[in-house]
Design an enzyme around this catalytic site. Structure first.
Site, PDB file in Angstrom:
ATOM      1  N   LYS A 197      35.955  40.243  49.704  1.00  0.00           N
ATOM      2  CA  LYS A 197      37.126  39.369  49.812  1.00  0.00           C
ATOM      3  C   LYS A 197      37.618  39.255  51.248  1.00  0.00           C
ATOM      4  O   LYS A 197      38.227  38.252  51.615  1.00  0.00           O
ATOM      5  CB  LYS A 197      38.265  39.899  48.948  1.00  0.00           C
ATOM      6  CG  LYS A 197      37.884  40.251  47.540  1.00  0.00           C
ATOM      7  CD  LYS A 197      37.689  39.038  46.684  1.00  0.00           C
ATOM      8  CE  LYS A 197      37.289  39.443  45.281  1.00  0.00           C
ATOM      9  NZ  LYS A 197      37.252  38.347  44.342  1.00  0.00           N
TER      10      LYS A 197
HETATM   11  C1  LIG Z   1      33.718  44.047  44.078  1.00  0.00           C
HETATM   12  C2  LIG Z   1      33.675  42.735  43.374  1.00  0.00           C
HETATM   13  N1  LIG Z   1      32.486  42.271  42.962  1.00  0.00           N
HETATM   14  C3  LIG Z   1      32.389  41.096  42.325  1.00  0.00           C
HETATM   15  C4  LIG Z   1      33.492  40.329  42.038  1.00  0.00           C
HETATM   16  C5  LIG Z   1      33.296  39.019  41.346  1.00  0.00           C
HETATM   17  O1  LIG Z   1      33.475  37.966  42.244  1.00  0.00           O
HETATM   18  P1  LIG Z   1      33.909  36.531  41.722  1.00  0.00           P
HETATM   19  O2  LIG Z   1      35.242  36.717  41.089  1.00  0.00           O
HETATM   20  O3  LIG Z   1      33.985  35.689  42.924  1.00  0.00           O
HETATM   21  O4  LIG Z   1      32.899  36.124  40.741  1.00  0.00           O
HETATM   22  C6  LIG Z   1      34.756  40.787  42.435  1.00  0.00           C
HETATM   23  C7  LIG Z   1      36.000  40.063  42.181  1.00  0.00           C
HETATM   24  O5  LIG Z   1      36.115  38.956  41.856  1.00  0.00           O
HETATM   25  C8  LIG Z   1      34.845  42.001  43.147  1.00  0.00           C
HETATM   26  O6  LIG Z   1      36.012  42.429  43.598  1.00  0.00           O
HETATM   27  N1  LIG Z   2      37.754  40.346  41.335  1.00  0.00           N
HETATM   28  C1  LIG Z   2      38.886  39.702  41.875  1.00  0.00           C
HETATM   29  C2  LIG Z   2      39.584  38.821  40.891  1.00  0.00           C
HETATM   30  C3  LIG Z   2      40.247  37.663  41.560  1.00  0.00           C
HETATM   31  O1  LIG Z   2      39.256  36.853  42.112  1.00  0.00           O
HETATM   32  P1  LIG Z   2      39.452  35.732  43.167  1.00  0.00           P
HETATM   33  O2  LIG Z   2      38.175  35.715  43.914  1.00  0.00           O
HETATM   34  O3  LIG Z   2      39.727  34.507  42.419  1.00  0.00           O
HETATM   35  O4  LIG Z   2      40.600  36.065  44.075  1.00  0.00           O
HETATM   36  C4  LIG Z   2      39.773  40.758  42.494  1.00  0.00           C
HETATM   37  O5  LIG Z   2      39.253  41.756  42.929  1.00  0.00           O
HETATM   38  O6  LIG Z   2      40.958  40.612  42.548  1.00  0.00           O
END
Ligand SMILES: Cc1ncc(COP(=O)(O)O)c(C=O)c1O
Ligand SMILES: N[C@@H](CCOP(=O)(O)O)C(=O)O
Length: 468
Positions: free
Chosen positions: A115
C-alpha cells in the site's frame, strides 16, 4: 499533452478531470472512476523502459493519466519524493525463487506493505491539489490492516487533511493495529469498528453516498475506490515485466487478492499494451472471487478470520471496474448487478462477460493449512521467508506455472507484520526493521465505535476541520 477524462462505472455521475477524480474518491452515483480511454504504450516505448529507474518508469507510465492537469516537473518531483521514502534502491525488487518463478517485493516502504507504493504518491498529489485550490479535505478509509497504516503514515501531519481510518476491532494483527493507533499527529484518527472489514468499507461508501454529509465535510477517499491508488500500482507491473524481457516475452502474475485493486492494476497495465499472459487471482479461505470464476455467480458468504487478515474480504470493490470492462462498459448492467448484490447478496455474471473475464484471469484459493505449509516449504527449499498473504499467492501460482514463461508473485507484505502466523508456520519470529523496532512499546490512541453510520458520521463530523 494527454487527454484522459474519468467516467463512472455506473454512468450517472459527471465525468471528471484527473484532479477532481482524485479528490472525489467514489463517484456521486456510487460508481468507481475509470479513464474514458486507456493510454497506450507501444512495444518500442516499453522497450525504452529497460534499464530505467523505478521513478523514471513511474513518470513515463503515469503522466498520461494526469490529463495535463499537473505540471510535469511538479509531478516528477512528487514521484522522486514519494519513492525516496522506500528503503530499497530499486523500490520494488524482483527475487528469483525458482527456475522461472519470482516474487516482486512490494514491502520496502515505511509500513511494510504494498500500500505504501500508491499511498506515498497519492498523499503528495492530494496535498498539491488542495494547496493549489486553497481547500481542505476530510479523508475516510476502511482497512483490513494495511491500507490504514500506509495512509496514516502518508497523511500524518499534512496541513490540509484530516484522516479517519476505520479498522475491524480485534481483527488486524497487533503490528498493523499499532501502526495505526500510535500516530501522535492531530489530523489522524484511528477508529476500531465493532464489525469486520466489509462493515468498515460499507460505512465508508455510505458516508460517500450521504451527499449532504459528503459535501459538508469535503469527503475524500484513499481506498482503492480512488482511481489514483490503482494508477500508481500499475507501475510495478511494467518495471518487473520489462526486467524479465517484456515486451518481447509474455509474463504472468499471481496476485494475493482481496479488494481486487492490485490485480486490477495489472489488468490496466495489459490494457495499456504490456504483454501479460495470465493474471492469477489468489484468495485465502474467503474465496468469493475464485468461486465466482468457477460458477459465474458472485455470492457473498460470511467472512472467516484467517492468518492472512488483510485479505479477509467478501465485498471486493474493484471487481466492479472489471465488470464494467467485461460488459463493454455498459453502465446499466453494472447498476443492475450492484443492485442485486445490495438486495440479495449475489448476482449472476452474463455469459459473454464471464467469457471475457476467463480469457484474462485464472483463480485459485489457499487454505490456512496450505499457507502454513507453503511458508515452511519455501523457507526450507530456498531460504526465503514469505508473509502469509504472499504465501497465498505462491501456493496458488504453482498450479499455473509454465516452464517457458516467467511467473511473478506479488509479495504484498513483510513477514514481520504477521509474526504469529509466520512463527507458527516455520518457527521463525521475523524481526521488525530498525525504524519500527519500538513500535509495540508506543502508546495507542483510538476510538471504538459500533458499525453504525450515524455514530461514525457524528465522530467524523465533530473532528473534521473541513471549514478552517
Ligand atoms: C498484504 C496484502 N496482500 C494482499 C491484499 C489484497 O490486495 P487488493 O485488496 O488490492 O486485492 C491486501 C489488501 O488489500 C494486503 O494488505
Ligand atoms: N487489504 C486492504 C483492504 C482495503 O483495500 P484497498 O486497497 O481498497 O485500500 C487493507 O489492508 O486495508
Amino acid at each position: 499533452m494527454s487527454n484522459v477524462e474519468y467516467i463512472s462505472t455506473r454512468g450517472e455521475a459527471p465525468s471528471l478531470g484527473f484532479c477532481d477524480a482524485l479528490l472525489a474518491g467514489l463517484a456521486r452515483d456510487g460508481g468507481l472512476y475509470v479513464p474514458r480511454e486507456w493510454p497506450q504504450m507501444s512495444k518500442k516505448a516499453i522497450r525504452g523502459l529497460r534499464g530505467k529507474s523505478y521513478q523514471d518508469v513511474a513518470y513515463e507510465v503515469l503522466l498520461p493519466f494526469t490529463n495535463g492537469e499537473i505540471e510535469p516537473a511538479t509531478f516528477r518531483a512528487m514521484i522522486d519524493e514519494a519513492y525516496a521514502t522506500f528503503k530499497h534502491p530499486a523500490v520494488a525488487p524482483l527475487v528469483q525463487t525458482g527456475p522461472n518463478s519470482f516474487v516482486l517485493e512490494l514491502f520496502h516502504g515505511t509500513t511494510l506493505a504494498f500500500k505504501d507504493v500508491a499511498m506515498q504518491l497519492l498523499a503528495r498529489l492530494m496535498d498539491h491539489v488542495l494547496e493549489k485550490r486553497g481547500e481542505r479535505a476530510t479523508i475516510v478509509g476502511a482497512t483490513s490492516g494495511d491500507t490504514g497504516g500506509a495512509a496514516i503514515d502518508a497523511f500524518a501531519g499534512r496541513a490540509r487533511t484530516d484522516i479517519f481510518i476505520l479498522f475491524p476491532h480485534g481483527k488486524v494483527s497487533p503490528v498493523q493495529q499499532r501502526q495505526m493507533t500510535s500516530c501522535t499527529e492531530d489530523n489522524v484518527h484511528a477508529i476500531a469498528v465493532e464489525g469486520n472489514f466489509d462493515d468498515c468499507q460499507n460505512l465508508v461508501k455510505a458516508m460517500f453516498n450521504d451527499v449532504a454529509f459528503r459535501d459538508r465535510v469535503k469527503l475524500s477517499g484513499v481506498n482503492s475506490i480512488n482511481w489514483a491508488r490503482i494508477m500508481a500500482q500499475v507501475v510495478y507491473y511494467f518495471t518487473s515485466a520489462v526486467a524479465l524481457g517484456a515486451p518481447d516475452r509474455k509474463i504472468s502474475f499471481t496476485v494475493p487478492t482481496g479488494n481486487f485493486g492490485d490485480i486490477f492494476a495489472g489488468y490496466v497495465a495489459k490494457k495499456m499494451g504490456l504483454p501479460i499472459d495470465k493474471l492469477v487471482i489468489a484468495t485465502n479461505d474467503n474465496d468469493i472471487l475464485s468461486r465466482t470464476m468457477k460458477t459465474g455467480r458472485y455470492e457473498m458468504k460470511g467472512v472467516m478470520a484467517t492468518t492472512s487478515p488483510s485479505m479477509d474480504i467478501q465485498i471486493s470493490s474493484n471487481f466492479e471496474r472489471l465488470l464494467f470492462e467485461s460488459y463493454g462498459r455498459d453502465a446499466a448492467s453494472i447498476r443492475s448487478a450492484m443492485e442485486g448484490l445490495k438486495q440479495s447478496g449475489s448476482f449472476e455474471i452474463q455469459p459473454e462477460a464471464l467469457k471475457a473475464i476467463r480469457r484474462e484471469f485464472r483463480a485459485g484459493r489457499a487454505t490456512q493449512k496450505e499457507v502454513a505449509k507453503t511458508i515452511k516449504a519455501v523457507l526450507a527449499d530456498t531460504g526465503y521467508l514469505l508473509d502469509p498473504h504472499t504465501a497465498v499467492g505462491v501456493h496458488v501460482a504453482k498450479k499455473f506455472e509454465k516452464p517457458q514463461s516467467p511467473m511473478v508473485v506479488l509479495a504484498t507484505a513483510h513477514p514481520a507484520k504477521f509474526p504469529a502466523a509466520v512463527k507458527s508456520a516455520c518457527g521463525i519470529d521475523p524481526a521488525l526493521p530498525t525504524w519500527l523496532a519500538d513500535l509495540m512499546d508506543r502508546e495507542e490512541r483510538f476510538e471504538i465505535l459500533p458499525a453504525d453510520l450515524k455514530a461514525v458520521e457524528s465522530f467524523v463530523g465533530t473532528h473534521a476541520r473541513a471549514d478552517s
